[in-house]
Design an enzyme around this catalytic site. Structure first.
Site, PDB file in Angstrom:
ATOM      1  N   ASP A   1      67.683  51.791   0.707  1.00 24.64           N
ATOM      2  CA  ASP A   1      66.813  51.232   1.779  1.00 24.64           C
ATOM      3  C   ASP A   1      66.706  52.180   3.038  1.00 24.64           C
ATOM      4  O   ASP A   1      65.624  52.663   3.548  1.00 24.64           O
ATOM      5  CB  ASP A   1      66.937  49.929   2.241  1.00 24.64           C
TER       6      ASP A   1
ATOM      7  N   ASP B   1      72.528  52.910   2.031  1.00 25.18           N
ATOM      8  CA  ASP B   1      71.965  52.239   0.813  1.00 25.18           C
ATOM      9  C   ASP B   1      70.589  52.717   0.639  1.00 25.18           C
ATOM     10  O   ASP B   1      70.147  53.439   1.704  1.00 25.18           O
ATOM     11  CB  ASP B   1      71.812  50.804   0.825  1.00 25.18           C
TER      12      ASP B   1
ATOM     13  N   GLU C   1      67.764  51.761  12.610  1.00 24.83           N
ATOM     14  CA  GLU C   1      66.672  51.113  12.041  1.00 24.83           C
ATOM     15  C   GLU C   1      67.270  49.461  12.054  1.00 24.83           C
ATOM     16  O   GLU C   1      68.431  49.230  11.716  1.00 24.83           O
ATOM     17  CB  GLU C   1      66.897  51.187  10.058  1.00 24.83           C
TER      18      GLU C   1
ATOM     19  N   ASP D   1      71.433  52.398   7.467  1.00 24.07           N
ATOM     20  CA  ASP D   1      72.547  52.105   6.282  1.00 24.07           C
ATOM     21  C   ASP D   1      72.725  53.067   5.267  1.00 24.07           C
ATOM     22  O   ASP D   1      71.735  53.821   4.761  1.00 24.07           O
ATOM     23  CB  ASP D   1      71.967  50.911   5.650  1.00 24.07           C
TER      24      ASP D   1
END
Ligand code: TSJ
Length: 636
Positions: free
Chosen positions: A502, A500, A425, A498
């Site tokens: 998101d 996290d 991403e 990532d």
């Protein structure tokens, strides 16, 4: 062209200014900052016209202390103040209180010989709460005041005065513009460009809001501008003196360009002093005339080396130039109206540039040789890099006529066995992954922005999404009825986001896509999720990586002995991880952990995916994942 002699009689009275106040956007494009500054350009252009006609040499602009009013003056002849016999008004008054033919962006009637700008004085007046015009001519000074487009005080003689010129002070109407602060930088930049486009005119800017004064004057005009562009780009020029061309006819053209060692082509173009960032027919005419001239020069002198073919792109590589065109009825196109669309201009410019450039090349042979050598170098480099890229895309050849997406950094291996495609991403994470990977067998495809939620979408719709279409192309196996597992270009597909929320969301969207449109990949166990670390934990000399909070706690519990002090760093994203660290923690088969995506109960998954992704794309849902603890387990 209009006659040189100007009298009030030559002005046709057309309309009052009500339409301008009712629909300002029609006349200045909008009431935002661009529209506000348009008022300044309209007034300045009138002074520029006077200078272009050879009657003025200085233009001065003052942005007053409050930042909301402007004074523009020139040292020209002064707007005529004689009385129009039929309308019993001065030319000045008519200019300021009547909307002229054409409406949009000005008119033609109040145009001086060669004057090409929108004469928007009346538009500016209509949209200003106060305008004061002062004219000096015939030994006296005169002034007149307006308010919201109407006369506030009649033309009055101020007294005897020397010299001549026009001064206009205006304040945009705050009931029309939501914000009336001018941007000094915007004005300064525009005035600087004006000084380059009109050589010999001195342009001053007094920015009272910052107490700064500027003075611009360029005797060499575009050539000086070009020199500045080349310097700013940090490019080395291939030759010293640029090619220049000036045609001063009904349509006025000025061109200056040279070749640099840079690889891009850089052309800045202007139409009636307005930047045309998206180019248009004037730029195209320049390019085509230029390419033809150079090609013809190379051909007639037999300069093409054996085995080399020279393309138009080779000729244009490193080209740096400025084009300024003045024409009567410019038509602009495009979303931002910054592309010239007059079709006749292309052949006009082409026809002017081509013979002039050919002649110049033939007259300055040493320069021409340097330019041609540079072009041949471009051709050779292009052919070499094409050969190299054919090498890299070797596998696409076996897959029919597909061209791989430009942003895919493919791996080098010819074999499909043990190759991996990492879907990453964002460009910055993509950059780290690209540097950190083993390029022999790992390919990186960065995706930009949010991935489309594909739940419930047909194959055709999916392929309309650029990011997903690129992914499908990179995979090589097609989609829907065209799906062919045998053509899959990689052994493993690894989703790398990532650590996290998101990142999880993006992974979920990608899994939805794969599950709905390429289920065979999941069923075949070809899809994996990478586990980038969320924390780096330093304890004494040792370094540990933790994938999540429980992982972190486990490491702390296991390894913190006595009063050793652990240092914990939380990664904000893959992009800020050093490529080497990314390799060691996430990419290297020796040390990484991957999750293999599987489907435990197809029917149940189907229902869950449909429910969650159909309604709420941000809902967290879980595929059943086989936790594959060590990479070695995966190396089947
Ligand atoms: F239009 C305007 F008010 F916006 C404006 C006009 C603003 C500024 C700053 C300057 C001017 C302007 C107009 N400067 N110089 C002139 N010149 C004429 O209007 C002019 C003068 C003499 C003759 C002639 O034929 O004798 C003709 C013209 C158009």
């Amino acid at each position: 062209m209009a006659s040189a002699k100007y009298t009030a009689e030559s002005i046709t009275v057309l309309e009052g200014l009500d339409p301008v106040r009712k629909r300002p956007g029609m006349y200045i494009g909008g009431v935002g900052s661009a529209g506000l500054h348009h008022l300044v350009w309209e007034i300045v252009d009138n002074a520029v016209d006077e200078a272009m006609n050879g009657h003025a040499t200085e233009i001065a602009v003052t942005l007053h202390k409050d930042g909301q009013s402007i004074t523009v003056s020139d040292d020209g002849r002064g707007i005529p103040i004689d009385i129009h016999p039929k309308h019993k008004k001065s030319a000045l008054e008519i200019v300021y209180t009547t909307l002229h033919a054409g409406g949009k962006f000005g008119d033609d009637n109040y145009k001086t010989a060669g004057g090409l700008h929108g004469v928007g004085a009346s538009v500016v007046n209509a949209l200003s709460s106060e305008v004061t015009v002062t004219v000096k001519r015939d030994g006296a000074a005169w002034s007149m005041e307006f308010h919201g487009g109407a006369v506030k005080s009649k033309l009055k003689k101020l007294g005897a005065a020397r010299g001549s010129g026009t001064t206009v002070h205006f304040r945009p109407d705050p009931t029309i513009f939501p914000r009336t602060d001018f941007n000094p930088d915007t004005i300064r930049e525009r005035l600087e460009i004006v000084s380059y486009l009109h050589r010999g005119v001195t342009v001053r800017f007094n920015d009272e809001t910052h107490g700064q004064k500027y003075e611009y004057s360029h005797a060499e005009g575009l050539v000086e501008y070009l020199r500045r562009i080349v310097t700013e780009a940090g490019a080395r020029a291939v030759h010293e003196a640029p090619f220049t061309l000036a045609r001063d006819e009904e349509t006025r053209l000025e061109v200056a360009f040279l070749w640099t060692e840079a690889t891009e082509e850089k052309i800045r173009s202007y139409v009636n002093g307005i930047p045309t960032g998206s180019g248009g027919t004037h730029e195209n005419g320049l390019r085509s005339g230029l390419v033809k001239a150079v090609r013809n020069y190379i051909d007639t002198h037999g300069l093409t080396p054996r085995g080399v073919t020279i393309s138009a792109e080779d000729i244009r590589e490193g080209l740096t130039g400025v084009v300024s065109l003045f024409l009567k009825e410019p038509q602009f196109q495009g979303q931002t109206k910054d592309r010239l669309n007059n079709p006749e201009i292309q052949s006009l410019v082409d026809g002017w540039v081509r013979p002039a450039l050919e002649q110049w090349l033939n007259q300055t042979r040493t320069v021409a040789e340097q330019i041609v050598a540079r072009i041949i170098l471009s051709a050779r480099a292009r052919e070499a890099s094409r050969a190299a890229s054919a090498q890299v895309t070797r596998r696409s050849a076996t897959n029919g006529r597909l061209t791989l997406p430009g942003k895919l950094s493919d791996c080098l291996s010819n074999a499909r066995e043990s190759t991996e495609l990492f879907i990453v991403e964002g460009d910055s994470a993509g950059g780290s992954a690209k540097q950190g990977r083993d390029r022999n067998f790992q390919a990186i495809l960065p995706l930009r922005g949010k991935v489309l939620n594909t739940e419930g979408l047909a194959t055709g719709k999916v392929l309309e999404n650029k990011e997903l279409a690129d992914l499908v192309t990179a995979l090589g196996c097609g989609l829907g009825t065209g799906f062919d597992l045998a053509r899959l270009r990689y052994q493993r597909i690894v989703l790398l986001a990532d650590a996290d929320s998101d990142g999880h969301h993006i992974t979920t969207l990608l899994l939805t896509f794969l599950y709905r449109h390429l289920p065979e990949l999941i069923k075949g166990g070809r899809v994996f999720i990478a586990m980038p670390p969320l924390y780096r934990i330093d304890i004494g000399q040792a370094t540990y990586w933790a994938a999540d909070d429980p992982d972190r706690d486990r490491i702390l519990k296991e390894h913190v002995k006595g009063n050793a002090k652990p240092e914990i760093t939380r990664f904000k994203g893959l992009g800020e991880m050093m490529p080497k660290v990314l390799w060691e923690t996430t990419l290297s088969p020796k040390t990484r952990r991957l999750l293999r995506v599987g489907i435990a109960d197809a029917l149940e998954t189907d229902r869950v995916v449909g429910e969650l992704m159909g309604k709420d794309p941000s809902a967290r849902f879980r595929f059943i994942m086989d936790r594959a603890d060590e990479a070695s387990d995966l190396d089947v």
